[in-house]
Design an enzyme around this catalytic site. Sequence first.
Site, short mmCIF file in Angstrom:
data_model
loop_
_atom_site.label_atom_id
_atom_site.label_comp_id
_atom_site.label_asym_id
_atom_site.label_seq_id
_atom_site.Cartn_x
_atom_site.Cartn_y
_atom_site.Cartn_z
N THR A 1 -1.07 -41.50 -1.83
CA THR A 1 0.30 -41.45 -1.31
C THR A 1 1.22 -40.66 -2.23
OG1 THR A 1 0.03 -43.57 -0.18
CG2 THR A 1 2.28 -42.87 -0.63
N SER B 1 -6.90 -42.72 -0.78
CA SER B 1 -7.81 -43.56 -1.57
C SER B 1 -8.56 -44.60 -0.74
CB SER B 1 -7.07 -44.25 -2.72
OG SER B 1 -6.32 -45.36 -2.29
N ASP C 1 -4.53 -47.97 -2.48
CA ASP C 1 -5.43 -48.87 -1.76
C ASP C 1 -6.65 -49.29 -2.56
OD1 ASP C 1 -3.77 -48.91 0.41
OD2 ASP C 1 -4.93 -47.51 1.62
#
Length: 322
Positions: free
Chosen positions: A12, A62, A96
């Site tokens: 992100t 991820s 994540d």
Amino acid sequence: MKKIVVLGTGGTIAGTAAHAADNIGYSAAQVGVADLLADVPGMAGVLKGHALVAEQVAQVDSKDMSFAIWTALALRVQQHLAQHDVSGVVITHGTDTLEETAFFLHAVLPAALQLHKPVVLTCAMRPASALSPDGPQNLLDAVALARTPGACGVVAMCAGVVHGALAVQKVHVYRTDAFGSGDAGPLGFMEEGILRLVKAWPLTLSHQAAMSLEKIAAATTWPRVEIVMNYAGGSAAVVDALLQPLPGVAPLRGLVVAGTGNGTLHFDLAAALQRAELAGLRVLRASRCGEGRVLPVAGSVFADSDGLSPVKARVALMLALM
């Protein structure tokens, strides 16, 4: 001149959305790590004379992290840490699976390197295109931590908080301070570029892999280990299904069970796990609780996860099976 190396993997922090007000409908891993660093105000002041070196190891969301990327990342980290002019390594990563990557690096990087230099994973909950992105501050803090004298081990830096690789876990789906360390607590806080350490650096490397990173890199396949969960009305069905061979899928080698409470298991699920062990699988008992650790119980049928969360216990079991 001393150097701080920043390895990019996407996430992100490198994401973009069509509108600055959109913090969830973005595409991750769109901006290169060199461009991310170029957009961080005040970086020169934080570096304090260190040179900044950027390298793109991967560019993924991820949630799609792979064993191949883990191996490539670990090899690059090891090579950079071994250089005398490198003070520390920063890794930009999606939130994540950050905790799994952190534990993997903690487990496989040589202890001699970890004990003298830090590896700092950092991230963002908002994309780079956001109206108020959190990535630049996290990057600034991570670099400040990487050049802090005495810093060592694999750690995560998010929202001004430093977490150790063994304890860190994502605890919130949206807010910018998305990580916690459970009842272990954080290691410290970054305040205006200065670290306030509240606990000793994590020098315990009890989960060190038995094989070298080079041997892991040479492995053609990783042992297949799955995670199952205990819940009200749990049954043997999931475990029995996992034991069935599938065309083109590697045979199952191990299971981690996220038990309730202190790793407790529904009797049907426990019976299925015992059948799995009799079939030659390794079974580890963890807990689905967010805090605490599974305590060993005398006479327990299954080995406990030695304090690891289910996802980290899976990584440890894969490495052990290798």
